[in-house]
Motif scaffolding. Structure first.
Motif, short mmCIF file in Angstrom:
data_model
loop_
_atom_site.label_atom_id
_atom_site.label_comp_id
_atom_site.label_asym_id
_atom_site.label_seq_id
_atom_site.Cartn_x
_atom_site.Cartn_y
_atom_site.Cartn_z
N LEU A 66 43.41 38.28 33.33
CA LEU A 66 44.12 38.76 32.15
C LEU A 66 44.69 37.56 31.42
O LEU A 66 45.52 36.82 31.97
CB LEU A 66 45.27 39.70 32.55
CG LEU A 66 44.85 41.06 33.12
CD1 LEU A 66 46.09 41.85 33.50
CD2 LEU A 66 44.04 41.85 32.11
N MET A 68 47.14 36.46 29.75
CA MET A 68 48.50 36.74 29.28
C MET A 68 49.25 35.49 28.88
O MET A 68 50.38 35.56 28.44
CB MET A 68 49.29 37.47 30.36
CG MET A 68 48.73 38.85 30.67
SD MET A 68 49.70 39.65 31.93
CE MET A 68 49.46 38.51 33.29
N ASN A 126 44.28 45.20 27.06
CA ASN A 126 44.21 44.72 28.43
C ASN A 126 43.81 45.84 29.38
O ASN A 126 44.44 46.91 29.39
CB ASN A 126 45.55 44.13 28.86
CG ASN A 126 45.88 42.87 28.10
OD1 ASN A 126 45.04 41.98 27.97
ND2 ASN A 126 47.10 42.79 27.58
N VAL A 562 49.08 47.19 30.52
CA VAL A 562 47.73 46.99 31.06
C VAL A 562 47.27 48.32 31.62
O VAL A 562 48.07 49.04 32.26
CB VAL A 562 47.71 45.90 32.16
CG1 VAL A 562 46.31 45.76 32.74
CG2 VAL A 562 48.20 44.58 31.61
#
Length: 1443
Positions: A66, A68, A126, A562
């Motif tokens: 991910l 982020m 996500n 997410v």
């Protein structure tokens, strides 16, 4: 109500004196009754979090990549900081942690569809998604049941001639199939068998036309009987039929009746039904009626204008069905298509030959909105209102408008494949509880979700009326669009740096998502709250079920949205269906949503609701069966205890959440599972997971010790500098989630007729004659059993692992400075965990108490009333105010309240003949903190009182034995006795003529209150009760309790005195003697007490009753100290004190007290002070021992001096009262000043007597003060004579000559002061008198000439002796003859001669010695006097002696 109330003779229900037992009149005439209990308010405090040493933001998750780093991640903090940690009591400390964690859980995460979660700075959605491998252990849903369709359904399907429909009614646990004009309901809860065919299926085959659709709705209230809980709607091509459904969920029994309710729908082809859950109104649309919306009405009664069942079109007026209004320009607003018509042509293409119709209806009952979706992807929204005949507000959102907004939100939207064949296939509402930012979610045929927001606008035609133009209309607008996951992971150039790789990854992934064909050809979609997206994809073979659910733990822990996405497998269990395609007909939610709150904040915190709500379940209806899926809670995900799973769980959820889930899992293994290995592993993981307790940065004690001198550790607030372990916060989190639904809820509910105000007060007028307020508990038996079981499991877990979990075992102490940090952390952790364990035990007993109450009252409402009728209104109101947090972690006040309730249960069982031992032992075993050993003593004492009451006078000896046993038991439980208990027990004793024993009982209780306070085990008491402040507070409280006990003794004595008077009136000497003996014995018991404080109150009680004389006969060691100590500020006691001494012939003390009273500050008048002085003077003259005689003489002299001054002051007061010269106000102020305290002679003279010209009083003052200045004294005499002379001259009527007035005045003064030669100078006064007599003769005439002897008589009356007068006159004649001039000389000479003659003759007559010594003739023949002819002088010379 006391536990003793039921055994009082003639009082089946007794309340405290201050309680309201006559509610119609109110409390003291007041309208409202307010609770008196004081509860803690932890929820009003601000939440504080620990600062420093927080965990770093979550690193890159290892399950999926991910990116982020490009977005900010804010970690949610569960580490609560409690101010004054070290000083809070254990239960209060735990209450603060639990309350704050509940509040944190209720606030996080924020709005699931809020701007923070929907804003995509990178354009990326996500997901955790792996098309090939799936989610594995982190799969959010699992199939828990698979039910194959019965053969009967296939048989019916094979008989189809026109149409077949299928569906599922989860509300009644039935699946249905409609074949042509027949409807078959299948009970899928029953096992399929040939033996229960009749129970499995219910058929409705009396329908004339083919069934188009079927729906199950709730009925409106008041139309049908209460047993009817559903309505079955069946739509055909011609009619809508309403069937009445009666369903019993407990037995799963279904009954359907035909009430002959139907409405014609010919030509509408009704195929969609929906119900407004708020009003139960039914709305429907038909395939043959375009986009019109109808309402189905049914009524209880039939009228001329209204049928029993009818339909109303809400999208077109009655006028539009007659006139071609739609063809008239400007009047399109009546058809609610204004906004749509302008853009309709732009959207028409190949679909122009297909008529528009409604494909889905959706109702948002919270906002009262109706959404419709048409086959042209047009969304309409209508505002619902009660009894409306036409929609007043509406909005239309077309695909063109959606594209226009999405083009602005999404760059390069023209290249997105999903827009090429854009079609909306489903809409789902978002309730106001779930979100305030998004109201509707539309799903496209490519599986993309368009989030829509509802606003308001006022765009109406300008020619419309002002009323219509001012009406705001609804307006839907696009917020954002979420794309499905991409099919493949992007390939990133490994040679780039980390930031560049992330940027490249995001760019490729955004493109892949926007062009994803993962959910191409989506048939329909549903969104289950909160945030579970289900999409059914149509393929060449079987349908596919896609699910994307929010990763709630990640969202809450990292504040980042997410989704976990995967395809779920489904199908039939039958082998022959493996190769056949499976089609999904419907998806139905079976259980309520797992929302944690009813507001957008915290709504999606499923982890907070996972222990108190059923896991979310939904059913998938296919052409082969029903597949039921269930949400996997945190413990399910961690159940494998795989190391990698645990690590991933920690990354996504944080340590506190992991510890909470591991603790739940470890406890569930101990209860439900037999795998000891897994149980031990779960316990081990919990014991070592997360961080241990540690100090905040820069607060290390060992570091400080190297730089500063060693100081006492008590000066360091170390407890507040410790961050507790993640295990502790995880444990608190689990407990808070178990109790969150009821923590702040009320324990009891009020009766429906009670008028309860938000402040907690009730209207007294709403209370009926039965004096009941409470109706029932807010929890049932099943809920209580769940909480008891859960808490018991937690307690057993911690007991078994107390030596394995850091913080539970006792901390070790070390003298090594380098270990101070660990020692402080260990001690703080131990305090926190110990408070939590104590709180769990307290909760267990509180829920056990509720179980006792439920068992006593569950059978019938009357049983509940029987328990609460023993409680006073105030206590019932206090119970009504009680919240579960107050009951579970009670204060001493709450415990006493619950004890009263337990006492009511005892009373109920006593009256039914139950055994005290059995009941008390049961209560003590189940809820010992509310029913302690002392309470058992009290219950047994009650039993003895009850027995004594039943025995009465039949067996006096046995009755006394029972009463003495009761007293002994009460004394054992003295620490737990409330005043109400004591008061009621005393009433019982008095009713049984046990007054002496009652007084002894109360005196013993009072003596126990002198004990030094010892450490008590009350959880809400201070942790250190031996500090001076607590000791002082404790002693003050005990003093108040003793005073109440003393008052109760005095009430007993009053009752005895009253009864004695009543018996005396009977003139029955036997009864009088018998009762007098009891009364005297009771009084003797009081007098024989060794309690000094009681004696003091006892004597005060005598005084208050007007029996102070009784104290003069009291012979105790305390009476004299009482009078001496308390008489300083009490006049009545001071008077008693001198009387007490006088009766015992202690005259010196009596005189001293009287003297002190006379000069005291008490508000006494002057006469009373003089009286005291007079009595004191009298006592000084009494016989006394020789040792104090001199002291008595000195005291007498002092008293006499003050006494004389007081008499002069009294004369001054009386003179001022008679003085007409002084005005009223001045006179009153002077009299007031002089009538109280005795003043000194100087103040009287200078302040009053001399300025006011009261010369007679001045002479008295000169006399008593022994003043010797002759000039001052003579001056006042001269002024006195002048004043008298001027008054004489000023008087119009001169009834008396001046000489007579002067004679009376001088003699009046002389009688009082003549004893003092300085104050009463005879020679000077005689001279002044003669002078003013002469002046009177000169002014008025010869009638003022005095007769002979006036002057002599004046001074004789004044108390001057003959000898003194003789010497004064003779001296005056011989010395002053040369000073006199004419004519005054002649007057004086003549007057003195006459007065001397009169004096000698008068003296001669009154003196026998003179008469025998001097010849009578020489005296009686005198007419004039001369020194030479003075017979007395001549006799003295001849005889050489004086008479």
């Amino acid at each position: 109500m006391s536990i003793l109330a039921s055994v009082i003779l003639g009082k089946p229900s007794l309340a405290p004196a201050d309680d309201t037992r006559a509610p119609q009149q109110g409390t003291n005439g007041h309208k409202y009754l307010a609770p008196t209990i004081t509860l803690a308010h932890d929820d009003s405090d601000k939440i504080e979090f620990q600062r420093g040493n927080n965990e770093a933001a979550s690193s890159q998750p290892s399950r999926f990549y991910l990116p982020m780093v490009l977005d900010s991640v804010n970690e949610v903090n569960y580490k609560i900081n409690v101010p004054n940690f070290a000083s809070l009591p254990p239960l209060r400390l735990s209450s603060k942690y639990i309350s704050d964690l509940i509040r944190v859980d209720s606030m996080t995460p924020g709005d699931l569809y809020g701007p923070n979660n929907l804003s995509k700075s990178t354009g990326l959605d996500n997901y955790y998604f792996d098309k090939s491998a799936g989610l594995g252990d982190f799969s959010r849903f699992e199939k828990v049941s698979q039910l194959d369709l019965p053969d009967r359904f296939f048989e019916e399907y094979n008989m189809t001639k026109v149409s077949t429909r299928m569906g599922l009614f989860s509300e009644i646990n039935r699946s249905w199939i409609a074949v042509d004009n027949k409807l078959v309901l299948w009970n899928y809860q029953l096992p399929q068998s040939s033996f229960n065919q009749s129970s499995q299926f219910l058929t409705i085959d009396q329908i004339r036309h083919s069934v188009i659709t079927v729906a199950l709705v709730k009925p409106k209230k008041g139309v049908f009987v209460e047993d009817v809980n559903h309505l079955l709607l069946i739509s055909t091509a011609m009619d809508i039929f309403i069937y009445v459904v009666k369903y019993d969920a407990a037995s799963n029994n279904l009954e359907i009746f035909n009430p002959n309710l139907s409405v014609s729908t010919q030509g509408l082809i009704v195929n969609k039904f929906i119900m407004n859950e708020e009003t139960n109104d039914i709305y429907f649309t038909g395939e043959g009626d375009g986009v019109n919306v109808w309402r189905l009405d049914y009524h209880k009664n039939v009228s001329f204008l209204k049928n029993k069942c009818d339909k109303v079109c809400l999208t077109k007026s009655a006028l539009s069905s007659v006139l071609p209004i739609g063809k008239i320009p400007g009047f399109d607003l009546f058809t609610h298509e204004t906004d749509y018509k302008s853009t309709e042509k732009k959207d028409q293409g190949k679909n122009t030959v297909i008529p528009e119709s409604i494909t889905q209806l959706e109702v948002d009952s919270g906002r009262q909105l109706l959404y419709t979706l048409s086959n042209r992807s047009v969304i309409r929204v209508y505002k619902l209102q009660p009894n409306q005949e036409l929609f007043a507000q509406h909005s239309v959102l077309t695909p063109h408008e959606m594209f226009k907004t999405l083009t602005q939100l999404i760059p390069d939207s023209s290249n997105i494949k999903a827009f090429l064949k854009f079609r909306i296939i489903s809409i789902s509402r978002v309730t106001s509880q779930e979100s305030s930012n998004v109201q509707l979610i539309a799903t496209t045929n490519y599986g993309a979700r368009i989030l829509l927001k509802l606003g308001y606008s006022s765009s109406l035609p300008s020619f419309a009326s002002s009323t219509i133009r001012n009406t705001t209309s609804l307006k839907l607008s696009v917020v954002c669009m979420k794309f499905p996951p991409a099919n493949d992971e992007p390939k990133v150039n490994s040679e780039l740096d980390n930031y560049a790789r992330i940027k490249q990854y995001v760019a490729i992934m955004v493109t892949n998502q926007q062009n994803s064909g993962l959910l191409k050809n989506t048939k329909f979609a549903k969104i289950l709250s909160p945030g579970v997206f289900l999409a059914v994809q149509k393929t060449t073979g079987s349908d596919k079920l896609f699910i994307a659910s929010v990763n709630y733990g990640f969202l809450k822990h990292n504040n980042k949205l997410v989704e976990d996405a995967e395809f779920l497998s489904f199908g039939s269990a039958k082998k022959d269906s493996e190769s056949a395609p499976v089609y999904v007909h419907d998806i139905i939610q079976l259980t309520p949503s797992m929302n944690a709150t009813n507001t957008p904040n915290g709504y999606a915190n499923i982890q907070a609701a996972q222990y108190t709500k059923k896991p979310l379940q939904f059913a998938v209806l296919t052409n082969y069966g029903i597949s039921i899926y269930q949400y996997r809670t945190s413990d399910k995900i961690l159940s494998s205890l795989n190391d990698q799973v645990v690590e991933n769980f920690i990354e996504e959820n944080g340590y506190e959440e992991t510890c909470s889930s591991l603790l739940y899992l470890a406890c569930s293994y101990g209860v439900h599972r037999a795998d000891e290995l897994m149980k031990s592993k779960a316990q081990l993981l919990f014991s070592h997971a997360g961080n241990n307790a540690r100090l905040i940065e820069n607060s290390s004690v060992s570091a400080q010790l190297h730089h500063v001198p060693i100081q006492p550790l008590e000066q360091q607030p170390m407890a507040e500098q410790v961050i507790l372990s993640d295990r502790f916060y995880g444990t608190c989190l689990l407990i808070s989630r178990l109790l969150k639904d009821l923590w702040n809820e009320k324990v009891f509910t009020a009766l429906p007729h009670i008028k309860l105000h938000p402040s907690g007060e009730i209207e007294v007028s709403s209370v009926k004659e039965d004096n009941l307020i409470l109706k029932d508990l807010t929890v049932n038996k099943a809920q209580t059993e769940f909480f008891v079981g859960s808490i018991v499991v937690l307690i057993e877990f911690f007991n078994e692992n107390s030596n394995k979990i850091p913080g539970l075992d006792a901390p070790t102490y070390s003298a090594d400075p380098s270990k101070f940090d660990n020692e402080i952390c260990s001690r703080t952790e131990h305090i926190a965990f110990t408070s939590l364990i104590r709180s769990l035990n307290s909760m267990k007993e509180a829920f056990s108490f509720l179980m006792v109450l439920i068992e006593e009252t569950q059978s019938h409402q009357n049983n509940f009333n029987e328990v609460f009728k023993y409680l006073s209104l105030t206590n019932q109101l206090n119970l009504l105010k009680l919240r579960f947090k107050d009951l579970l972690l009670p204060t001493a006040e709450v415990k006493n309240l619950i004890k009263d309730l337990l006492s009511s249960i005892i009373n109920k069982n006593i009256l039914k003949g139950g055994s005290i031992d059995l009941i008390a032992s049961s209560l003590q075993g189940r809820c010992g903190s509310f029913c302690s050993t002392n309470d058992v003593y009290i219950f047994k004492a009650i039993e003895n009182l009850t027995r004594a009451k039943s025995i009465g006078n039949r067996d006096v000896e046995l009755k006394l034995k029972c009463l003495n046993n009761a007293v002994s038991l009460f004394e054992e439980a003295s620490d737990s006795l409330t005043f109400e208990n004591i008061e009621n027990s005393v009433d019982i004793m008095l009713s049984l003529d046990f007054s002496t024993g009652a007084v002894e009982f109360l005196l013993k209780l009072a003596s126990r209150l002198y004990n030094f306070p010892s450490a008590r085990s009350n959880g809400m008491s201070s942790t250190n009760e031996n500090n001076p402040h607590d000791i002082k507070k404790h002693m003050e409280e005990n003093s108040r309790k003793r005073t109440k006990l003393y008052d109760l003794i005095f009430k007993i004595l009053v009752k005895l005195d009253t009864k004695a008077l009543q018996i005396n009136e009977l003139n029955n000497q036997y009864l009088i003697n018998e009762f007098s003996e009891v009364r005297d014995l009771t009084y003797d018991t009081c007098f024989s007490s060794s309690d000094k404080a009681f004696h003091y109150e006892f004597y005060r009680w005598f005084i208050s009753r007007g029996c102070s004389e009784r104290l003069l006969t009291v012979e105790t060691p305390f009476i004299l100290p009482f009078l001496e100590e308390l008489s300083n500020n009490d006049l009545a006691l001071t008077e008693l004190l001198w009387l007490y001494h006088a009766r015992r012939q202690s005259y010196e003390q009596a005189a001293t007290i009287l003297f002190s009273l006379a000069i005291s500050e008490f508000p006494l008048n002057l006469e009373k002070r003089i009286e005291y002085l007079s009595r004191a003077n009298g006592f000084c003259n009494c016989t006394c021992p020789p040792s104090i005689r001199q002291k008595m003489i000195q005291l007498a002299a002092l008293i006499q001096e003050i006494f004389d001054v007081a008499n002069v002051q009294l004369d001054l007061v009386n003179t001022i009262k008679q003085d007409k010269r002084i005005k009223g106000e001045n006179k009153d102020s002077a009299i007031t000043a002089l009538s109280c305290k005795i003043q000194n002679a100087s103040e009287l003279f200078n302040g009053y007597a001399d300025p006011l010209g009261y010369y007679e009083i001045c002479f008295k003052i000169f006399c008593i003060s022994d003043y010797k200045n002759p000039d001052d004294i003579l001056k006042r005499w001269e002024l006195y004579f002048e004043s008298t002379f001027h008054e004489f001259l000023a008087s119009k009527k001169k009834s008396q000559p001046l000489y007579s007035i002067l004679s009376d005045s001088i003699s009046n003064v002389g009688r009082k002061v003549s004893c003092n030669d300085s104050v009463f100078p005879v020679r000077k006064l005689m001279k002044l008198m003669c002078k003013f007599i002469f002046n009177a003769i000169e002014e008025i005439g010869q009638d003022q000439t005095p007769p002979a002897g006036v002057v002599v008589e004046t001074f004789l009356k004044s108390g001057i002796s003959f000898e003194t007068l003789y010497a004064v006159i003779k001296s005056s004649i011989t010395q002053n003859s040369n000073e006199l001039t004419e004519p005054y000389h002649l007057f004086i000479e003549k007057l003195q001669s006459k007065e001397m003659v009169y004096l000698i003759q008068h003296w001669y007559k009154n003196d026998q010695n003179m008469m025998s010594s001097i010849p009578k003739e020489s005296i009686l023949t005198m007419t004039e006097y001369s020194v030479e002819k003075d017979p007395l002088e001549r006799w003295v010379k001849t005889q050489n002696s004086f008479i």
